[in-house]
Design an enzyme around this catalytic site. Structure first.
Site, PDB file in Angstrom:
ATOM      1  CD  GLU A  73     -13.947 -15.350  13.137  1.00 58.94           C
ATOM      2  OE1 GLU A  73     -13.595 -14.429  13.612  1.00 58.94           O
ATOM      3  OE2 GLU A  73     -14.106 -15.736  12.163  1.00 58.94           O
TER       4      GLU A  73
ATOM      5  CG  MET B  20     -12.656 -17.222  -3.626  1.00 61.29           C
ATOM      6  SD  MET B  20     -12.567 -15.659  -2.916  1.00 61.29           S
ATOM      7  CE  MET B  20     -12.803 -16.757  -0.763  1.00 61.29           C
TER       8      MET B  20
ATOM      9  NE  ARG C 226     -10.296 -11.283   5.294  1.00 60.26           N
ATOM     10  CZ  ARG C 226      -9.410 -11.876   5.822  1.00 60.26           C
ATOM     11  NH1 ARG C 226      -8.938 -12.699   5.584  1.00 60.26           N
ATOM     12  NH2 ARG C 226     -10.148 -12.348   6.774  1.00 60.26           N
TER      13      ARG C 226
ATOM     14  CD  GLU D  40      -5.117 -20.577  -6.851  1.00 60.95           C
ATOM     15  OE1 GLU D  40      -4.053 -21.571  -6.887  1.00 60.95           O
ATOM     16  OE2 GLU D  40      -5.206 -19.258  -6.926  1.00 60.95           O
TER      17      GLU D  40
END
Length: 426
Positions: free
Chosen positions: A64, A313, A273, A315
């Site tokens: 978001e 994180m 994830r 990339e």
């Protein structure tokens, strides 16, 4: 039961279960230490933002926040004399705010939907108006905003059939929340119709499109992707399994074993994830006998490496840019999939599993344009990867189709800004 009574009951239950909420924060903090910090914000102790009028935008987490960036930048351009506060619920969302927008915006966590926490938050922030992304409907938040005459816009609003059924069960409480929204900017016609069916006033609902189509990737990203690709092995067939969830890695690895039979030098870039699963996935690959390397090792990818784990994180776009084919996780298990637009914007063909309800509209447009392929089984995944690796022209065609879909669907932020301007001048 009247909506006010339902809201009171909801608040009492929330207070009753607050100790469990705190225990959950502690548990999550054990796995992700960032959850142990800034608890005051979660109970309404937001920073005081004195001196300028405040525009408040709420984006739950990473996806978001990423979608909000074009709208936030448009708001900063249109209202330069305002302070823009961007709230999130998760530490990963907070980190994404810092990466994407830095000091351009203020940031804090949105408090839990407890009446006193919401009151403290609104008293400290005093926003001129608020923009909530997607479907973050909280009874006390919306009620207190209405009491304080703070207009609230639900932007990039989406409502799947499954979510609509859930809100329908809340009956009067859902209708009451929807009645308190000043304007609903829906992603698509189906979303708009579902909001209206649940009780949103039709005159307040308009289809403005999906903000996620307005992503702007750094202009240097393709060049960086080429550099990384040379480091990984320019001649190696290379595919990425991105944002995978529990139960998916085993299926991806089974497909990769079949891909290796045709392409023994192929490299799989595997990106779980959630960061707390990096070690587990690494051990899984090793147990299955794959020569595995991690991004965090900060070493050149050896020619013998079979699986490269993207345990860093921020990339993922770079990894997409360096790959030939992209499989999007969360779609082989019923998570609902993840945003396929980043690989499409980088001209990469996209493979999606059967569960794509989180991005149904976007996914269907890419599928219809030939920019993506949907698979059902491990065998399907193997065949889809091989089909793209076998045919460079097919990859090029799919990449161009994806870019065209994105170009045709841009413009949502300007439509939302137009509605905000009308709202403030009214």
């Amino acid at each position: 039961m009247p909506a006010s009574a339902l809201r009171t009951l909801y608040s009492l239950l929330f207070y009753l279960f607050t100790p469990l909420v705190i225990i959950r924060l502690l548990w999550r903090g054990y796995r992700t230490p960032a959850y142990l910090h800034r608890w005051g914000e979660r109970f309404g102790l937001a920073p005081f933002l004195a001196g300028k009028a405040v525009i408040w935008v709420h984006a739950v987490s990473v996806g978001e926040v990423q979608a909000s960036v074009p709208l936030v930048r448009a708001l900063l351009d249109r209202y330069p004399d305002h302070t823009l506060l961007l709230t999130t619920l998760t530490p990963t969302g907070s980190a994404q705010v810092q990466r994407q927008l830095g000091a351009q915006v203020a940031h804090c966590y949105l408090p839990y939907d407890l009446p006193d926490a919401i009151a403290r938050f609104l008293q400290r922030v005093q926003p001129q108006f608020g923009v909530i992304l997607e479907t973050e409907l909280w009874p006390n938040l919306l009620h207190q905003c209405q009491c304080r005459k703070i207009p609230i816009i639900l932007a990039n609003a989406r409502l799947s059939e499954r979510s609509a059924l859930g809100y329908c069960r809340l009956g009067m409480l859902t209708r009451d929340m929807l009645s308190k929204l000043t304007f609903i900017a829906a992603q698509g016609k189906a979303d708009a119709n579902r909001f209206i069916a649940l009780g949103a006033p039709p005159e307040r609902v308009q289809v403005t499109g999906n903000l996620k189509f307005e992503l702007k990737l750094p202009s240097h990203l393709p060049t960086q992707g080429m550099i990384l690709r040379r480091q990984w092995g320019e001649q190696r067939p290379l595919w990425i399994a991105a944002s995978t969830h529990e139960g998916e890695e085993e299926q991806v690895l089974a497909a990769f074993k079949q891909v290796q039979k045709r392409y023994p030098t192929a490299l799989l870039v595997l990106v779980p994830r959630h960061s707390q699963r990096f070690n587990r996935v690494h051990h899984l690959c090793q147990r299955q006998g794959f020569i595995t390397q991690r991004r965090s090792e900060q070493q050149a990818c050896a020619p013998a490496t079979e699986i490269f784990i993207g345990d860093s994180m921020g990339e993922l776009p770079l990894f997409f840019a360096a790959s030939d084919v992209a499989f999007l996780g969360g779609s082989l298990v019923p998570v609902g999939g993840h945003n396929p637009l980043e690989p499409a914007a980088l001209k990469r063909p996209v493979i999606l599993g059967p569960h794509i309800f989180n991005f149904m509209g976007i996914s269907h447009q890419l599928l219809e344009a030939g920019a993506a392929t949907q698979i059902q089984t491990i065998q399907d995944l193997t065949q889809a990867v091989l089909r793209y690796l076998d045919d460079p022209q097919l990859r090029t065609k799919a990449g161009k189709a994806g870019q065209q879909v994105i170009a045709q669907n841009q413009g949502a932020s300007s439509k939302i800004i137009q509605q905000i301007t009308i709202l403030l001048s009214g």
